[in-house]
Design a protein around this motif. Structure first.
Motif, PDB file in Angstrom:
ATOM      1  N   ARG A  21      97.557 -23.701   3.637  1.00  0.00           N
ATOM      2  CA  ARG A  21      97.099 -23.146   4.920  1.00  0.00           C
ATOM      3  C   ARG A  21      95.705 -23.635   5.270  1.00  0.00           C
ATOM      4  O   ARG A  21      95.423 -23.977   6.419  1.00  0.00           O
ATOM      5  CB  ARG A  21      97.118 -21.615   4.880  1.00  0.00           C
ATOM      6  N   VAL A  24      95.860 -27.448   6.236  1.00  0.00           N
ATOM      7  CA  VAL A  24      96.502 -27.611   7.549  1.00  0.00           C
ATOM      8  C   VAL A  24      95.551 -27.153   8.652  1.00  0.00           C
ATOM      9  O   VAL A  24      95.499 -27.757   9.728  1.00  0.00           O
ATOM     10  CB  VAL A  24      97.860 -26.878   7.599  1.00  0.00           C
ATOM     11  N   ALA A  25      94.756 -26.129   8.391  1.00  0.00           N
ATOM     12  CA  ALA A  25      93.778 -25.659   9.382  1.00  0.00           C
ATOM     13  C   ALA A  25      92.722 -26.729   9.680  1.00  0.00           C
ATOM     14  O   ALA A  25      92.214 -26.805  10.797  1.00  0.00           O
ATOM     15  CB  ALA A  25      93.114 -24.369   8.909  1.00  0.00           C
ATOM     16  N   TYR A  27      93.371 -29.931   9.712  1.00  0.00           N
ATOM     17  CA  TYR A  27      94.066 -30.915  10.549  1.00  0.00           C
ATOM     18  C   TYR A  27      94.198 -30.466  12.000  1.00  0.00           C
ATOM     19  O   TYR A  27      94.188 -31.292  12.907  1.00  0.00           O
ATOM     20  CB  TYR A  27      95.473 -31.190   9.993  1.00  0.00           C
ATOM     21  N   ARG A  28      94.357 -29.164  12.223  1.00  0.00           N
ATOM     22  CA  ARG A  28      94.677 -28.652  13.561  1.00  0.00           C
ATOM     23  C   ARG A  28      93.760 -29.199  14.665  1.00  0.00           C
ATOM     24  O   ARG A  28      94.249 -29.766  15.640  1.00  0.00           O
ATOM     25  CB  ARG A  28      94.702 -27.118  13.547  1.00  0.00           C
ATOM     26  N   GLU A  32      95.130 -31.721  17.724  1.00  0.00           N
ATOM     27  CA  GLU A  32      95.281 -31.166  19.079  1.00  0.00           C
ATOM     28  C   GLU A  32      95.040 -32.191  20.185  1.00  0.00           C
ATOM     29  O   GLU A  32      95.828 -32.259  21.131  1.00  0.00           O
ATOM     30  CB  GLU A  32      94.379 -29.941  19.261  1.00  0.00           C
ATOM     31  N   THR A  37     101.327 -31.071  16.424  1.00  0.00           N
ATOM     32  CA  THR A  37     101.191 -30.058  15.392  1.00  0.00           C
ATOM     33  C   THR A  37     101.220 -30.782  14.048  1.00  0.00           C
ATOM     34  O   THR A  37     101.581 -31.968  13.973  1.00  0.00           O
ATOM     35  CB  THR A  37     102.355 -29.054  15.449  1.00  0.00           C
ATOM     36  N   HIS A  38     100.878 -30.074  12.977  1.00  0.00           N
ATOM     37  CA  HIS A  38     100.905 -30.719  11.669  1.00  0.00           C
ATOM     38  C   HIS A  38     102.311 -31.202  11.281  1.00  0.00           C
ATOM     39  O   HIS A  38     102.464 -32.343  10.826  1.00  0.00           O
ATOM     40  CB  HIS A  38     100.313 -29.801  10.595  1.00  0.00           C
TER      41      HIS A  38
END
Length: 142
Positions: A21, A24-25, A27-28, A32, A37-38
């Motif tokens: 988590r 991935v945060a 990468y967000r 964008e 999205t991932h």
């Protein structure tokens, strides 16, 4: 660390879940501006590596079932990054091909790995060892 085998901080699943988590945060905000999205980014990575791909092969590479993959492909097609077409060699199979804009997006995506490494602030050697360890975990769990 406690001796309790059920202690939260001892659980590999907990560490993996929080780490996933957290990464991935990172990468967000990088994805964008690209409209991704991932999970869509992972699809694009696979296609930038080898396109066209069958849905079956893409499903294998990403270790996702086709039912999970299908909505990702539909969204990527709707934003113009790929095409889903019947494979002329096998009408039962869908071939996934990058569009010109999907191919062009790769140049922008080249900025993402170094940005993630910088944000993590970890030596690249540590990240490479982590990747190797996680790959072993994936193989052992399969």
């Amino acid at each position: 660390m406690t001796d309790d085998p059920l202690a939260l901080e001892r659980q590999v699943c907990f560490a993996l879940s929080v780490a996933a988590r957290s990464v991935v945060a990172i990468y967000r905000p990088l994805l964008e501006p690209m409209g991704l999205t991932h999970p869509q980014y992972l699809v694009m990575l696979a296609l930038w590596g080898d396109s066209p791909l069958s849905v079956r092969r893409l499903s294998e590479l990403l270790q996702l079932d086709p039912g999970t993959l299908s909505p990702l492909l539909k969204r990527l097609e709707a934003i113009g990054y790929l095409r889903r077409e019947r494979d002329p060699a096998d009408e039962r199979s869908l071939a996934i091909t990058l569009t010109e804009s999907g191919q062009a997006l790769r140049a922008e995506a080249l900025k993402i790995p170094p940005a993630v490494v910088a944000k993590l602030g970890m030596p690249i050697e540590d990240l490479q060892r982590l990747h190797a360890s996680l790959t072993q975990v994936i193989a052992a769990a399969s």
